[in-house]
Scaffold this motif. Sequence first.
Motif, PDB file in Angstrom:
ATOM      1  N   ILE A 170       0.832  -1.201   0.000  1.00 16.70           N
ATOM      2  CA  ILE A 170       0.000   0.000   0.000  1.00 16.70           C
ATOM      3  C   ILE A 170       0.868   1.253   0.000  1.00 16.70           C
ATOM      4  N   LEU A 171       2.070   1.173   0.617  1.00 14.55           N
ATOM      5  CA  LEU A 171       2.995   2.304   0.558  1.00 14.55           C
ATOM      6  C   LEU A 171       3.478   2.520  -0.869  1.00 14.55           C
ATOM      7  N   THR A 172       3.734   1.435  -1.597  1.00 16.14           N
ATOM      8  CA  THR A 172       4.143   1.536  -3.000  1.00 16.14           C
ATOM      9  C   THR A 172       3.022   2.099  -3.853  1.00 16.14           C
ATOM     10  N   LEU A 173       1.788   1.640  -3.597  1.00 17.50           N
ATOM     11  CA  LEU A 173       0.646   2.131  -4.363  1.00 17.50           C
ATOM     12  C   LEU A 173       0.444   3.624  -4.146  1.00 17.50           C
ATOM     13  N   PHE A 174       0.549   4.096  -2.905  1.00 19.67           N
ATOM     14  CA  PHE A 174       0.362   5.520  -2.634  1.00 19.67           C
ATOM     15  C   PHE A 174       1.463   6.357  -3.290  1.00 19.67           C
ATOM     16  N   ALA A 175       2.685   5.836  -3.331  1.00 18.83           N
ATOM     17  CA  ALA A 175       3.770   6.560  -3.998  1.00 18.83           C
ATOM     18  C   ALA A 175       3.513   6.645  -5.500  1.00 18.83           C
ATOM     19  N   GLN A 176       2.980   5.583  -6.088  1.00 20.91           N
ATOM     20  CA  GLN A 176       2.675   5.600  -7.518  1.00 20.91           C
ATOM     21  C   GLN A 176       1.504   6.531  -7.825  1.00 20.91           C
ATOM     22  N   VAL A 177       0.511   6.551  -6.950  1.00 18.36           N
ATOM     23  CA  VAL A 177      -0.614   7.479  -7.114  1.00 18.36           C
ATOM     24  C   VAL A 177      -0.128   8.916  -7.001  1.00 18.36           C
ATOM     25  N   GLU A 178       0.773   9.159  -6.066  1.00 18.83           N
ATOM     26  CA  GLU A 178       1.356  10.495  -5.916  1.00 18.83           C
ATOM     27  C   GLU A 178       2.073  10.924  -7.189  1.00 18.83           C
ATOM     28  N   ALA A 179       2.804   9.998  -7.819  1.00 24.12           N
ATOM     29  CA  ALA A 179       3.510  10.326  -9.060  1.00 24.12           C
ATOM     30  C   ALA A 179       2.528  10.619 -10.186  1.00 24.12           C
ATOM     31  N   ILE A 180       1.425   9.894 -10.251  1.00 17.95           N
ATOM     32  CA  ILE A 180       0.423  10.131 -11.293  1.00 17.95           C
ATOM     33  C   ILE A 180      -0.179  11.517 -11.147  1.00 17.95           C
ATOM     34  N   LEU A 181      -0.541  11.892  -9.931  1.00 16.81           N
ATOM     35  CA  LEU A 181      -1.138  13.210  -9.710  1.00 16.81           C
ATOM     36  C   LEU A 181      -0.138  14.330 -10.001  1.00 16.81           C
ATOM     37  N   ASN A 182       1.129  14.117  -9.672  1.00 13.01           N
ATOM     38  CA  ASN A 182       2.136  15.155  -9.867  1.00 13.01           C
ATOM     39  C   ASN A 182       2.695  15.178 -11.290  1.00 13.01           C
ATOM     40  N   SER A 183       2.222  14.293 -12.153  1.00 10.52           N
ATOM     41  CA  SER A 183       2.670  14.291 -13.549  1.00 10.52           C
ATOM     42  C   SER A 183       1.706  15.028 -14.465  1.00 10.52           C
ATOM     43  N   ARG A 184       0.605  15.530 -13.945  1.00 10.66           N
ATOM     44  CA  ARG A 184      -0.439  16.126 -14.783  1.00 10.66           C
ATOM     45  C   ARG A 184       0.059  17.412 -15.443  1.00 10.66           C
ATOM     46  N   PRO A 185      -0.314  17.650 -16.687  1.00  9.93           N
ATOM     47  CA  PRO A 185       0.087  18.893 -17.373  1.00  9.93           C
ATOM     48  C   PRO A 185      -0.639  20.098 -16.796  1.00  9.93           C
ATOM     49  N   LEU A 186       0.091  21.186 -16.612  1.00  9.79           N
ATOM     50  CA  LEU A 186      -0.485  22.421 -16.093  1.00  9.79           C
ATOM     51  C   LEU A 186      -0.567  23.501 -17.165  1.00  9.79           C
ATOM     52  N   CYS A 187       0.562  23.804 -17.809  1.00 10.02           N
ATOM     53  CA  CYS A 187       0.608  24.845 -18.824  1.00 10.02           C
ATOM     54  C   CYS A 187       1.845  24.615 -19.683  1.00 10.02           C
ATOM     55  N   PRO A 188       1.927  25.230 -20.855  1.00 12.60           N
ATOM     56  CA  PRO A 188       3.122  25.062 -21.709  1.00 12.60           C
ATOM     57  C   PRO A 188       4.369  25.646 -21.058  1.00 12.60           C
ATOM     58  N   LEU A 189       5.508  25.034 -21.347  1.00 20.93           N
ATOM     59  CA  LEU A 189       6.773  25.551 -20.843  1.00 20.93           C
ATOM     60  C   LEU A 189       7.246  26.763 -21.643  1.00 20.93           C
ATOM     61  N   SER A 190       6.895  26.829 -22.906  1.00 20.73           N
ATOM     62  CA  SER A 190       7.298  27.951 -23.744  1.00 20.73           C
ATOM     63  C   SER A 190       6.263  28.154 -24.832  1.00 20.73           C
ATOM     64  N   THR A 191       6.393  29.242 -25.565  1.00 16.70           N
ATOM     65  CA  THR A 191       5.474  29.543 -26.666  1.00 16.70           C
ATOM     66  C   THR A 191       6.021  29.100 -28.015  1.00 16.70           C
ATOM     67  N   SER A 192       7.150  28.400 -28.029  1.00 17.96           N
ATOM     68  CA  SER A 192       7.738  27.949 -29.286  1.00 17.96           C
ATOM     69  C   SER A 192       6.838  26.900 -29.935  1.00 17.96           C
ATOM     70  N   PRO A 193       6.557  27.008 -31.226  1.00 15.81           N
ATOM     71  CA  PRO A 193       5.703  26.008 -31.885  1.00 15.81           C
ATOM     72  C   PRO A 193       6.351  24.636 -31.991  1.00 15.81           C
ATOM     73  N   ASP A 194       7.661  24.555 -31.785  1.00 19.80           N
ATOM     74  CA  ASP A 194       8.369  23.276 -31.855  1.00 19.80           C
ATOM     75  C   ASP A 194       8.562  22.642 -30.477  1.00 19.80           C
ATOM     76  N   ASP A 195       8.058  23.281 -29.443  1.00 27.73           N
ATOM     77  CA  ASP A 195       8.221  22.774 -28.079  1.00 27.73           C
ATOM     78  C   ASP A 195       6.916  22.122 -27.642  1.00 27.73           C
ATOM     79  N   PHE A 196       6.961  20.822 -27.343  1.00 22.00           N
ATOM     80  CA  PHE A 196       5.780  20.078 -26.919  1.00 22.00           C
ATOM     81  C   PHE A 196       5.802  19.761 -25.429  1.00 22.00           C
ATOM     82  N   LEU A 197       6.722  20.366 -24.681  1.00 26.41           N
ATOM     83  CA  LEU A 197       6.835  20.098 -23.258  1.00 26.41           C
ATOM     84  C   LEU A 197       5.858  20.966 -22.479  1.00 26.41           C
TER      85      LEU A 197
END
Length: 261
Positions: free
Chosen positions: A92-119
């Motif tokens: 269950i400790l491993t599962l909670f750590a993996q759930v934490e990683a999933i939530l913290n991997s969500r996209p928030l906003c673009p890193l830059s305005t470059s049309p070639d940047d997909f990060l």
Amino acid sequence: MTLHRFVSRRGKPAEIYSDNGRNFVGAARELSKFTDTQNIALTEFTAQQNIKFNFTPSYSPHFGGIWEAGVKSAKYHIKRVMGNSHLTFEEILTLFAQVEAILNSRPLCPLSTSPDDFLFLSPGHFLIGRPLNALPARALENEKEPQLKRYARLEQIRQHFWLRWQKEYICELQIRTKWKTNKAKLKVGDLVLISEDSLPPLCWSTGRVTRLYPGPDGIPRVADVQTTVGCYRRPLVRLCPLLDDEDTELKNLDSSTGGVC
């Protein structure tokens, strides 16, 4: 001890936000009694480390809308994917750590305005300075539970959580307000999150809009999206625009005036 574990993992925080639940109030009362009897100034430790504590008022969990929403969504899906599974403490400790990683991997906003940047910017950038990743694993969503070993069963729970949670997050990004407010339309060059089926955990498909196809009424409903693996044509209902600078300022204004963030 909780504070020491947090500082050891994430570093010393400048501010700590927490609700004013009875357990926290009781813990503060016990700590004050302990410091009075043992003559150990734990409050001086936090003062020397320049840590500022912020407690929300009693019986007002909506004051912590940002983190309470994340906790609620995690608990909601964890209960349903775990079911009646009997997991050990390590599992269950491993599962909670993996759930934490999933939530913290969500996209928030673009890193830059470059049309070639997909990060995109994610909470993982604030934690480790780069996106969070996961070890590869075979798909186990359709496997029967009795036929799986304990490790495979734990991986199946993680994949079920990912499928449920990422669909819910994408639906939140796809809220349509065209019948309520006149919102800015999708533009060429915008970074969008592509709703794809059967993506492995912590993998988000992003791309830049290269062309829009308006209908007879002048409203575009189809777009070409350039990704790192090629150009795809997708309907706008499968595209989720990430927050740009204007949207971020608007949401910050809403939250500062008591609105929903």
